[in-house]
Design an enzyme around this catalytic site. Structure first.
Site, PDB file in Angstrom:
ATOM      1  N   ASP A 307       0.856  -1.182   0.000  1.00  0.00           N
ATOM      2  CA  ASP A 307       0.000   0.000   0.000  1.00  0.00           C
ATOM      3  C   ASP A 307       0.888   1.227   0.000  1.00  0.00           C
ATOM      4  O   ASP A 307       1.911   1.254   0.669  1.00  0.00           O
ATOM      5  CB  ASP A 307      -0.875  -0.004   1.263  1.00  0.00           C
ATOM      6  CG  ASP A 307      -2.032  -0.960   1.097  1.00  0.00           C
ATOM      7  OD1 ASP A 307      -2.559  -1.047  -0.021  1.00  0.00           O
ATOM      8  OD2 ASP A 307      -2.401  -1.621   2.089  1.00  0.00           O
ATOM      9  N   SER A 378     -15.539  22.201   5.196  1.00  0.00           N
ATOM     10  CA  SER A 378     -16.853  21.531   5.226  1.00  0.00           C
ATOM     11  C   SER A 378     -17.053  20.773   3.927  1.00  0.00           C
ATOM     12  O   SER A 378     -16.506  21.144   2.888  1.00  0.00           O
ATOM     13  CB  SER A 378     -17.979  22.560   5.416  1.00  0.00           C
ATOM     14  OG  SER A 378     -18.251  23.199   4.193  1.00  0.00           O
ATOM     15  N   ALA A 379     -17.824  19.747   4.052  1.00  0.00           N
ATOM     16  CA  ALA A 379     -18.053  18.899   2.880  1.00  0.00           C
ATOM     17  C   ALA A 379     -18.807  19.694   1.820  1.00  0.00           C
ATOM     18  O   ALA A 379     -18.727  19.415   0.631  1.00  0.00           O
ATOM     19  CB  ALA A 379     -18.834  17.665   3.281  1.00  0.00           C
ATOM     20  N   MET A 380     -19.550  20.687   2.262  1.00  0.00           N
ATOM     21  CA  MET A 380     -20.361  21.508   1.361  1.00  0.00           C
ATOM     22  C   MET A 380     -19.465  22.379   0.469  1.00  0.00           C
ATOM     23  O   MET A 380     -19.530  22.315  -0.757  1.00  0.00           O
ATOM     24  CB  MET A 380     -21.256  22.382   2.245  1.00  0.00           C
ATOM     25  CG  MET A 380     -22.340  23.067   1.516  1.00  0.00           C
ATOM     26  SD  MET A 380     -23.572  21.850   1.042  1.00  0.00           S
ATOM     27  CE  MET A 380     -24.941  22.964   0.836  1.00  0.00           C
ATOM     28  N   THR A 381     -18.614  23.163   1.109  1.00  0.00           N
ATOM     29  CA  THR A 381     -17.788  24.102   0.342  1.00  0.00           C
ATOM     30  C   THR A 381     -16.500  23.451  -0.150  1.00  0.00           C
ATOM     31  O   THR A 381     -15.899  23.887  -1.111  1.00  0.00           O
ATOM     32  CB  THR A 381     -17.402  25.296   1.207  1.00  0.00           C
ATOM     33  OG1 THR A 381     -16.672  24.813   2.338  1.00  0.00           O
ATOM     34  CG2 THR A 381     -18.644  26.040   1.697  1.00  0.00           C
ATOM     35  N   SER A 384     -11.352  25.523   3.190  1.00  0.00           N
ATOM     36  CA  SER A 384     -11.216  26.059   4.545  1.00  0.00           C
ATOM     37  C   SER A 384     -10.524  27.404   4.386  1.00  0.00           C
ATOM     38  O   SER A 384     -10.094  27.779   3.294  1.00  0.00           O
ATOM     39  CB  SER A 384     -10.399  25.110   5.412  1.00  0.00           C
ATOM     40  OG  SER A 384      -9.072  25.057   4.936  1.00  0.00           O
ATOM     41  N   ASP A 518      -5.330  -4.503   6.524  1.00  0.00           N
ATOM     42  CA  ASP A 518      -5.874  -4.409   7.870  1.00  0.00           C
ATOM     43  C   ASP A 518      -7.395  -4.352   7.890  1.00  0.00           C
ATOM     44  O   ASP A 518      -8.016  -4.788   8.831  1.00  0.00           O
ATOM     45  CB  ASP A 518      -5.277  -3.221   8.635  1.00  0.00           C
ATOM     46  CG  ASP A 518      -5.398  -1.913   7.860  1.00  0.00           C
ATOM     47  OD1 ASP A 518      -6.022  -1.921   6.779  1.00  0.00           O
ATOM     48  OD2 ASP A 518      -4.863  -0.904   8.343  1.00  0.00           O
TER      49      ASP A 518
END
Lengths: 682, 587
Positions: A307, A378-381, A384, A518
């Site tokens: 990985d 935020s998942a919206m915009t 940050s 894992d």
């Protein structure tokens, strides 16, 4: 090999282990145990025969009592030394098992019967499906899965690592092991194994070697050694008729001496010790293998699936450059980037602050004093940033910022887009910084390849092992990191199914594949791989699917596991070659000694100029016994291992163990002959 | 030793080197059923044969079916030969009116030719009619050689194939070996021999008047004078060609290739030696080509060449030494004498070419001789014995040499393969417990027969020792040589041992039979098992089987396994005899 283990390891030749091994060596003389090892069983039968004859001859007062006695004693020593070697190899595991048993002590568990109703039960009464609550300071009563809560757990009893680990409900860190201790908070655990079948139980059985099965290669090698033993038995048994025909019949003592010297006792004595020590070396690296077969397979691995994150690169990306938009200075961009990242506690955020400070000497400022407002991601915009003194600074992925600027009526400059592409092509992650309504430039977040990985991949390549990097990145980024790390191939945008398909593809070509994993979604691939190493921090499903568990949960360790597998096989081959090569010298010691009495001309074959026929035979038998003891350290530690191409390894090992195996006994037998002649033993 | 002698040995090897690749590539094409220049002539014959016998050439055989087909074929030819020998008195082409061959001798001879051994407990001129020689023995030379080639090709397929259950079709393989390889080569070679003076006729024996009458003392002590000599005739060239090409070695005459009608000139001697090694050497190329690893084929060829050279150098050296018992006599090489030990050697061949012939004939399980090995010096006589004890793998018998060598390759790969840090693999095939079990069985049968029978014979004054003409270590060598020659399917005799007794005919027959057919079973089992395996692709970490290093390792394993087994008995036989000779004793 560098160990990442913190376990206090016992020395191979710890006094306690030596003492226990000496007793075990005698206990193993039982024919039922000896029969597992055909070569040494033949020696034991020979020893019994000479002992009986010694007594008979003693009563009838015939034969060379002194010589016959010494031969008999040394034959017994040969058997004992072989048993001792095996007992030594088992010793460290047994000591470790004792320590683990202490962690297994009986505890009381709080079983949740229904909602708020609980009862106290001993841990040995817990069954699969029971639900228990464990609070800080308590021992976890059995293997299980956290179904509620999060806690820090001290797993040092299992892993030797003293730093506590976090275990929480859901996700890939939900598995807990019986015998470990909760340090803080409260967790509710669903028990997943019955008493006697727990991880700790299996671990004890494994390190103790109680259920040790012979591995496929060991079985094949045993057949070869048995076959050689039969051939030599034939050579010795038919020698007596030839000797009688020639008028020089031999005593049973001499014939058995010749037989024991010729059959491959050295490798026969050390074979099982080598196997046990190989497993033990894994344990010292904090890896538990469920079978010796897995260790052998590790040596044969052709393809390593690694990985990217955490194995090839350090887990987090780091800011490596600021690429300003036209008309913006680098310092300006750095300043805005730093401001926007000040409250960002993620490793990426911190790396931006640090880079700005290093490159442009911009000190981190106290946010409180600046009347600033932090805008979290935020998942919206998908951005940050920070609002400070009327400056509105935002950073985020390119499309998020482009959208944001578009809305403000300002398209993203072409140059910034070009920078973004450039970063992506080089394997980095671009972050665009905007202030008010214009784009200031791009931050280059880079995957950092761990130090020394390129060299290790080169070594693996030299040994014929291909490394394939598995990553969720897009192909462009993956290719760049693959290039930088020096892996042979990569699998980009990998989903669990892709991994599985890759393994199947490789195996269809006849290759052996090793991987680590894992998560629960890794379990099918771990089961499919020839060597599947599950991280101890991983889920129960993963641990059960793989054939090894790494207690340190360090995916890079796969490389060491392969090395240990190879070293085990090399040690076996080296000692087999050495053992067979040894016979040449023994013939030159024993054959002239047998017949020079009747045919003095045969002394021409006594090229070592051994003192007398008795001293010659005795020296060969003593050498044969002592060489076992002398090679125990090599068998337990393994032969020197270097990552080299097969042709080079073969040449090196053939010189050392093949040619060396022919020369060493000539010297050894001569030296022993000098000594026993000096002290008048023969 | 002379420069001339070494030059002749070098010339032989240079010619072999030149011929190996062309014959190897040709045989590869034949057995892969690809186009060859002989197809227009032979394909119709092949098709006809299949139509008449009802063989489906496309049918593939599992190793056990292949084995059964081979055993059935061998049994049929064995009984045919036995019948011809027993009935020869009633059959044509018997100008000397020779009577039926005695049952135990007929049996021994039938086994001997079926197993490609050609051990001869009889004197052909006075025992076998022309018909028996041609129909019973010469045809057997073709059949047993074709069987050997087929088995080697089947083994190679086992290595080359992946995840397959079959090894090819036995009937197709022997048909192709006979039609494409053995028949044309024998035809060419027979013509070459006739051109040099080898006879080819069906005439009764000639009688010639002696220039110098000889007085002979009979068993009854009476002295008589002999004035005529009977000169045997026969269809020699046709049998001689396949005798060498098929590494059979059974002479048309008792004196074998020392007889001027079998091997008249130094040129025929050179051609005969080349004929012995031609097909076995070519098969190493077939191995390389069919397994797609030509350099592996050459590595095996290299290992064989090293062992061959060591053998010929030691024999030549030993035979060129002056005899210590003739101290005082001038034994130096000069224009008028060859020096060294000329006893039992033909003057037209000399020491170098006799040592070379002896090495080649015992390396390959041929068994033809152009000199008497019994008359060699002890070390010179030990070398042919040792060559056979290696298991006839130095080029070896047609086919048998290669598959025997491949068993040693498996051993070498297994013993040393682990040292590269992987479980042993040979050309991509993992060598596992079953392969080792079968290979060990193969290796075990060989010394069991040789040492076992020799031990019984030397302990028994009535059965074994009464046949000896020499005592002491030389007597031991004679018995040991006989069983080694029989088990290794070589067929050369050391002389000095009367092997035409019930005991020796029976036990030598058994040794020949087991030395071929018993050892074949585990060998084919390995081949079948290898064919079924997956193939691991080669990487830098793969055990190299193409390098000089590997050839060295292979030589080492062969020497160690064989020497460790036979050193004790050799030390009481030829080695002791050699040391005693230097101390002034002879036997």
């Amino acid at each position: 090999m560098n160990t990442s283990s913190n376990r206090k390891t016992r020395s191979l030749f710890d006094g306690e282990i030596l003492r226990r091994a000496s007793f075990d060596a005698v206990r193993k003389l039982s024919p039922i145990v000896m029969m597992r090892n055909p070569v040494m069983f033949v020696v034991e039968i020979g020893s019994v025969l000479t002992t009986i004859l010694l007594v008979v001859d003693g009563v009838r007062k015939i034969g060379h009592f002194g010589f016959d006695l010494q031969i008999t004693l040394w034959l017994w020593f040969t058997v004992l030394f072989a048993n001792f070697a095996e007992a030594m190899a088992e010793g460290r595991g047994k000591a470790q098992a004792d320590a683990l048993r202490k962690a297994k002590s009986e505890t009381m568990a709080v079983r949740i019967v229904k909602d708020d109703v609980t009862e106290q039960v001993p841990s040995s009464k817990l069954r699969v499906g029971d639900i228990v609550r464990v609070v800080a300071g308590e021992m976890i009563p059995g293997d299980g899965e956290v179904i509620e809560g999060v806690a820090s757990v001290d797993e040092s009893a299992i892993t030797g690592e003293s730093a506590p680990v976090i275990r929480e409900a859901g996700g890939d860190r939900s598995a807990v092991t019986g015998g470990t201790r909760v340090l803080s908070d409260v967790i509710v655990v669903r028990i997943t194994s019955n008493p006697g079948e727990t991880f700790l139980d299996r671990m004890i059985a494994l390190v103790e070697g109680a259920e040790r099965q012979k591995t496929p290669n060991e079985i094949a090698l045993n057949i070869l050694l048995s076959g050689l033993t039969i051939i030599f038995l034939l050579a010795v048994v038919t020698l007596q008729p030839f000797a009688i025909y020639s008028g020089a019949p031999q005593t049973i003592f001499v014939l058995i001496s010749l037989l024991v010297c010729l059959i491959p006792t050295t490798i026969g004595a050390l074979l099982s010790a080598i196997g046990i020590a190989g497993m033990d070396r894994l344990v010292q690296h904090n890896v538990l293998a469920t079978s010796g077969r897995a260790v052998e397979a590790a040596g044969d691995v052709d393809t390593l699936l690694l990985d990217k994150t955490g194995t090839i690169t350090i887990g987090n990306r780091q800011a490596s450059a600021f690429l300003p938009a036209p008309g913006v200075s680098s310092a300006q961009l750095a300043d805005a980037a730093q401001l926007s990242s000040l409250p960002d506690e993620t490793p990426e955020g911190r790396s931006i602050v640090v880079l700005a400070k290093e490159k442009y000497d911009l000190r981190g400022r106290e946010l409180a004093s600046l009347n600033a407002q932090f805008i979290p991601f935020s998942a919206m915009t998908r951005m940050s940033g920070i609002d400070i003194d009327g400056r509105i600074i935002r950073k985020g992925a390119v499309d998020a910022i482009a959208n944001y600027l578009e809305k403000l009526g300002n398209p993203m400059p072409k140059e910034v887009r070009e920078s973004v592409e450039e970063v992506a092509r080089s394997g980095g992650t671009p972050l665009v910084v905007a202030e008010n309504n214009r784009a200031l430039g791009v931050i280059h977040l880079k995957d950092i390849v761990k130090g020394g990985m390129r060299e290790r991949f080169e070594q693996l390549r030299a040994m014929g092992i291909r490394t394939i990097m598995i990553t969720g990145d897009n192909p462009l980024t993956a290719a760049a990191i693959a290039r930088e790390a020096g892996v042979d191939d990569f699998l980009a945008e990998a989903k669990p199914k892709d991994k599985m398909d890759l393994i199947r593809r490789e195996q269809a070509q006849g290759k052996l594949v090793a991987m680590t994993g894992d998560g629960t979604n890794d379990a099918p691939a771990l089961a499919q791989a020839d060597v599947g190493v599950a991280m101890n921090s991983g889920t129960q499903a993963a641990k059960e699917a793989g054939n090894m568990v790494d207690l340190d949960s360090n995916p890079t360790k796969l490389i060491e596991i392969v090395a240990i597998g190879k070293q085990l096989l090399m040690t076996r081959g080296a000692l087999t070659t050495f053992s067979i090569s040894n016979d040449v010298a023994k013939y030159f010691a024993i054959i002239p000694a047998m017949f020079a009495g009747v045919f003095p001309v045969l002394n021409a074959l006594n090229i070592m100029h051994l003192h007398s026929p008795e001293s010659a035979i005795l020296s060969a038998v003593i050498f044969n016994a002592l060489v076992i003891v002398a090679l125990i350290p090599l068998a337990l530690r393994g032969v020197a291992y270097k990552a080299l191409p097969a042709a080079t390894l073969l040449k090196k090992n053939l010189l050392v163990y093949g040619l060396g195996g022919i020369i060493v006994p000539f010297v050894g037998i001569k030296l022993i002959d000098i000594v026993i002649t000096l002290v008048h033993l023969a | 030793m002379t420069l001339n002698g070494w030059a002749q040995i070098a010339l032989f090897f240079a010619l072999l080197l030149v011929l190996t690749r062309p014959i190897g590539l040709f045989m590869t094409a034949v057995f892969e059923r690809r186009k060859t220049f002989l197809d227009p002539l032979l394909l119709p014959v092949e098709r006809l044969l299949y139509r008449v016998t009802g063989i489906n050439p496309e049918e593939e055989m599992h190793w056990s079916i292949y084995l059964v087909a081979m055993l059935m074929f061998s049994a049929a030819t064995l009984f045919l030969t036995y019948a011809i020998e027993r009935l020869q008195g009633h059959l044509p082409w018997n100008p000397q009116h020779l009577a039926a061959v005695a049952p135990d001798l007929a049996w021994n001879t039938a086994i001997s030719f079926t197993t490609n051994t050609n051990w001869q407990s009889y004197t052909p001129e006075t025992t076998m009619s022309y018909l028996t020689q041609m129909l019973g023995l010469a045809t057997h030379n073709f059949w047993s050689a074709a069987v050997g080639i087929a088995l080697a090709v089947a083994f190679i397929r086992g290595i080359a194939r992946r995840e397959m259950k079959t090894l090819g079709n036995f009937w197709v393989d022997i048909t192709r070996a006979l039609l494409w390889v053995l028949a044309p080569l024998s035809l060419l070679f027979a013509l070459a021999l006739v051109s040099q003076g080898v006879v080819q006729n069906l005439k009764p024996y000639d009688s010639a008047k002696l220039v110098q009458p000889q007085s002979v003392t009979g068993a009854d002590g009476k002295v008589s004078t002999v004035t005529t000599q009977t000169i045997a005739q026969g269809p020699v060239a046709s049998q001689e060609a396949i005798k060498m090409l098929g590494t059979n070695g059974g002479g048309f005459f008792n004196a074998n290739s020392a007889h001027p009608f079998e091997n008249p000139t130094p040129l025929t001697n050179l051609l005969q030696m080349l004929a012995i090694f031609l097909i076995p050497a070519g098969l190493t190329v077939v191995l390389g080509e069919m397994t797609k690893s030509p350099r592996h084929g050459w590595a095996v060829f290299g290992a064989m060449s090293v062992l061959w050279f060591a053998g010929v150098a030691a024999t030549y050296w030993a035979e060129a030494q002056p005899n210590p018992l003739l101290r005082g006599a001038d034994q130096h090489v000069s224009a008028t004498q060859s020096g060294g030990n000329m006893e039992g050697k033909e003057v037209r061949f000399g020491i170098a070419n006799t040592a070379l012939f002896a090495t080649i004939t015992t390396d390959a399980s041929c068994g033809a001789v152009n000199g008497m090995h019994d008359s060699f010096s002890p070390i010179g006589g030990m070398m042919p014995l040792l060559n056979m004890m290696l298991g006839e793998v130095v080029f070896g018998g047609v086919g048998a040499g290669l598959y025997g060598m491949l068993i040693f390759v498996i051993m070498a790969v297994f013993i040393a393969g682990l040292m590269v840090g992987r479980t042993p693999e040979y050309l991509g095939k993992k060598i596992e417990a079953y392969d080792i079990q079968m290979s060990m069985l193969y290796l075990l049968i060989f010394p069991l027969l040789i040492l076992g029978f020799t031990a019984i014979a030397v302990l028994s004054p009535k059965l074994g020792l009464s046949s000896l003409t020499n005592q002491g270590p030389h007597g031991l060598s004679e018995i040991l040589y006989a069983y080694t020659s029989a088990t290794a399917n070589n067929g050369s005799a050391f002389m000095g041992l009367n092997a035409n007794t019930h005991w020796f005919n029976t036990t030598l027959g058994l040794a020949m039979f087991c030395g071929r057919f018993l050892m074949l079973i585990p060998m084919l089992a390995v081949a079948g098992n290898l064919a079924a395996k997956k193939s691991v692709p080669a990487t830098a970490g793969t055990f190299p089987v193409t390098t000089p290093m590997f050839a060295t390792l292979l030589v080492g394993v062969i020497l160690i396994v064989s020497l460790l087994t036979f050193f004790p008995v050799l030390s009481l036989g030829p080695i002791l005899e050699h040391l005693l000779m230097h101390a002034g004793r002879s036997f």
